[in-house]
Scaffold this motif. Structure first.
Motif, PDB file in Angstrom:
ATOM      1  N   TYR A  43     -15.112 -40.719  19.746  1.00  0.00           N
ATOM      2  CA  TYR A  43     -15.180 -39.365  19.186  1.00  0.00           C
ATOM      3  C   TYR A  43     -14.044 -39.108  18.192  1.00  0.00           C
ATOM      4  N   ARG A  44     -13.599 -40.150  17.539  1.00  0.00           N
ATOM      5  CA  ARG A  44     -12.439 -40.037  16.654  1.00  0.00           C
ATOM      6  C   ARG A  44     -12.654 -39.024  15.528  1.00  0.00           C
ATOM      7  N   VAL A  45     -13.867 -38.944  14.997  1.00  0.00           N
ATOM      8  CA  VAL A  45     -14.131 -38.005  13.906  1.00  0.00           C
ATOM      9  C   VAL A  45     -14.033 -36.575  14.424  1.00  0.00           C
ATOM     10  N   ARG A  46     -14.638 -36.320  15.583  1.00  0.00           N
ATOM     11  CA  ARG A  46     -14.593 -34.971  16.159  1.00  0.00           C
ATOM     12  C   ARG A  46     -13.163 -34.589  16.522  1.00  0.00           C
ATOM     13  N   ILE A  47     -12.433 -35.509  17.120  1.00  0.00           N
ATOM     14  CA  ILE A  47     -11.048 -35.227  17.521  1.00  0.00           C
ATOM     15  C   ILE A  47     -10.177 -34.950  16.303  1.00  0.00           C
ATOM     16  N   ALA A  48     -10.361 -35.742  15.252  1.00  0.00           N
ATOM     17  CA  ALA A  48      -9.598 -35.523  14.014  1.00  0.00           C
ATOM     18  C   ALA A  48      -9.920 -34.157  13.420  1.00  0.00           C
ATOM     19  N   GLY A  81      -8.026 -28.719  12.336  1.00  0.00           N
ATOM     20  CA  GLY A  81      -8.401 -27.312  12.246  1.00  0.00           C
ATOM     21  C   GLY A  81      -7.728 -26.410  13.254  1.00  0.00           C
ATOM     22  N   LEU A  82      -6.730 -26.921  13.962  1.00  0.00           N
ATOM     23  CA  LEU A  82      -6.084 -26.132  15.017  1.00  0.00           C
ATOM     24  C   LEU A  82      -5.477 -24.825  14.507  1.00  0.00           C
ATOM     25  N   PHE A  83      -5.011 -24.819  13.253  1.00  0.00           N
ATOM     26  CA  PHE A  83      -4.347 -23.628  12.728  1.00  0.00           C
ATOM     27  C   PHE A  83      -5.190 -22.880  11.704  1.00  0.00           C
ATOM     28  N   SER A  84      -6.461 -23.314  11.531  1.00  0.00           N
ATOM     29  CA  SER A  84      -7.269 -22.671  10.502  1.00  0.00           C
ATOM     30  C   SER A  84      -8.721 -22.447  10.892  1.00  0.00           C
ATOM     31  N   ASP A  85      -9.225 -23.194  11.869  1.00  0.00           N
ATOM     32  CA  ASP A  85     -10.653 -23.150  12.207  1.00  0.00           C
ATOM     33  C   ASP A  85     -10.834 -22.544  13.600  1.00  0.00           C
ATOM     34  N   ALA A  86     -11.555 -21.430  13.659  1.00  0.00           N
ATOM     35  CA  ALA A  86     -11.750 -20.728  14.933  1.00  0.00           C
ATOM     36  C   ALA A  86     -12.505 -21.596  15.944  1.00  0.00           C
ATOM     37  N   LYS A  87     -13.465 -22.380  15.477  1.00  0.00           N
ATOM     38  CA  LYS A  87     -14.237 -23.239  16.382  1.00  0.00           C
ATOM     39  C   LYS A  87     -13.345 -24.304  16.996  1.00  0.00           C
ATOM     40  N   ARG A 138     -11.035 -22.648  19.575  1.00  0.00           N
ATOM     41  CA  ARG A 138     -11.729 -22.314  20.821  1.00  0.00           C
ATOM     42  C   ARG A 138     -11.972 -23.572  21.659  1.00  0.00           C
ATOM     43  N   PHE A 139     -12.337 -24.645  21.004  1.00  0.00           N
ATOM     44  CA  PHE A 139     -12.582 -25.903  21.702  1.00  0.00           C
ATOM     45  C   PHE A 139     -11.301 -26.400  22.377  1.00  0.00           C
ATOM     46  N   ALA A 140     -10.183 -26.357  21.656  1.00  0.00           N
ATOM     47  CA  ALA A 140      -8.908 -26.810  22.209  1.00  0.00           C
ATOM     48  C   ALA A 140      -8.470 -25.933  23.381  1.00  0.00           C
TER      49      ALA A 140
END
Length: 276
Positions: free
Chosen positions: A63-68, A73-79, A82-84
């Motif tokens: 799942y390297r692409v999803r994890i990357a 997106g930790l500081f810019s992407d709401a999705k 939420r996942f993290a």
């Protein structure tokens, strides 16, 4: 390095990788395999936890692409945020209970017969869940991205039951997730992702806590076990994702029940000298 030690480490690594993400309990299989191999001791217990890192890295690679995407997106992407957050929430129950009761669990339950009983009980729970699932309405959560914080907490509580050896971390999270409204695919994938912080924390904590037992001479056989776990887990994860697209978990339930009965029968019948 002793060839016998290397072979035992290789076998244990393969067993870890093949069982970590199936609902059949990697810890239970490692305890039973170690007993058969006469591979016991405090250092081996650290080894059994440390090689989980190899299995964890297989998920990271798959799942390297999803994890990357989540990390970027930790500081810019709401999705991604939420996942993290959901992973952290789901991780906490088992982490807290494991920290508090790990020593007591190891002292009382890390032996073949209690593990076999957990195999059997878990098998019947899976059979019950699958029977219930046939008449249940459509899953409420089809994707891990649709999970709420409450969904994550429920799965985390389910994972805490896996502190009992033989229960299965993946089994507890997948079956628990499905009972709480997740689709089979969403529950399985979230179980994979949840393995990353769970196994990483368990490995770091165990190695640090027992660091006085370890030396540089242990690196080769620890490495063999971790590499074997990575390779077998990588194959297993890909196979499981294909399998669940057209099958349920009934096969694993019957495997657990039969395997548990064989262990108990062989222990009490004197056919196998299981080592506690």
């Amino acid at each position: 390095m002793d060839l016998t030690l290397a072979l035992k480490a290789l076998i244990m690594g393969i067993v870890e990788g093949l069982t970590e993400f199936l609902p059949i309990s990697s810890t239970g299989h490692l305890i039973l395999t170690a007993s058969l191999l006469d591979f016991t001791g405090e250092k081996v217990k650290v080894f059994e936890i440390a090689i989980q890192a190899g299995a964890m890295l297989a998920v990271c690679w798959e799942y390297r692409v999803r994890i990357a995407g989540v990390l970027s997106g930790l500081f810019s992407d709401a999705k991604a945020q939420r996942f993290a957050i959901n992973l952290i929430i789901a991780f906490l129950p088992a982490a807290a209970l494991g920290f508090l009761f790990n020593k007591a669990i190891k002292a009382k339950l890390f032996s073949p017969v209690p593990v076999a009983l957990a195999f059997i009980i878990g098998g019947f729970i899976i059979l019950w869940m699958e029977r219930r699932n046939r008449n249940a309405p459509a899953a409420r959560v089809e994707s891990v991205d649709d999970m709420t914080a409450l969904d994550a907490l429920k799965v985390g509580i389910a994972q805490a039951f896996a502190l009992i050896p033989g229960t299965s971390r993946s089994g507890a999270t997948i079956i628990g997730g499905m009972l709480f409204g997740l689709s089979r695919k969403a529950a399985t994938e979230f179980s994979f992702f949840l393995a990353i912080p769970t196994l990483f924390a368990a490995t770091i904590y165990s190695v640090y806590k027992e660091r006085a037992l370890l030396s540089a001479a242990d690196l080769p056989w620890f490495g063999i076990g971790a590499i074997a776990a990575f390779a077998s887990a990588f194959l297993c994860v890909r196979w499981l994702l294909r399998y669940i697209s057209s099958h349920d978990f009934t096969l694993f339930a019957w495997y657990r029940i039969v395997f548990g009965l064989v262990v108990i029968a062989s222990a009490y019948g004197g056919l196998v000298n299981w080592v506690d």
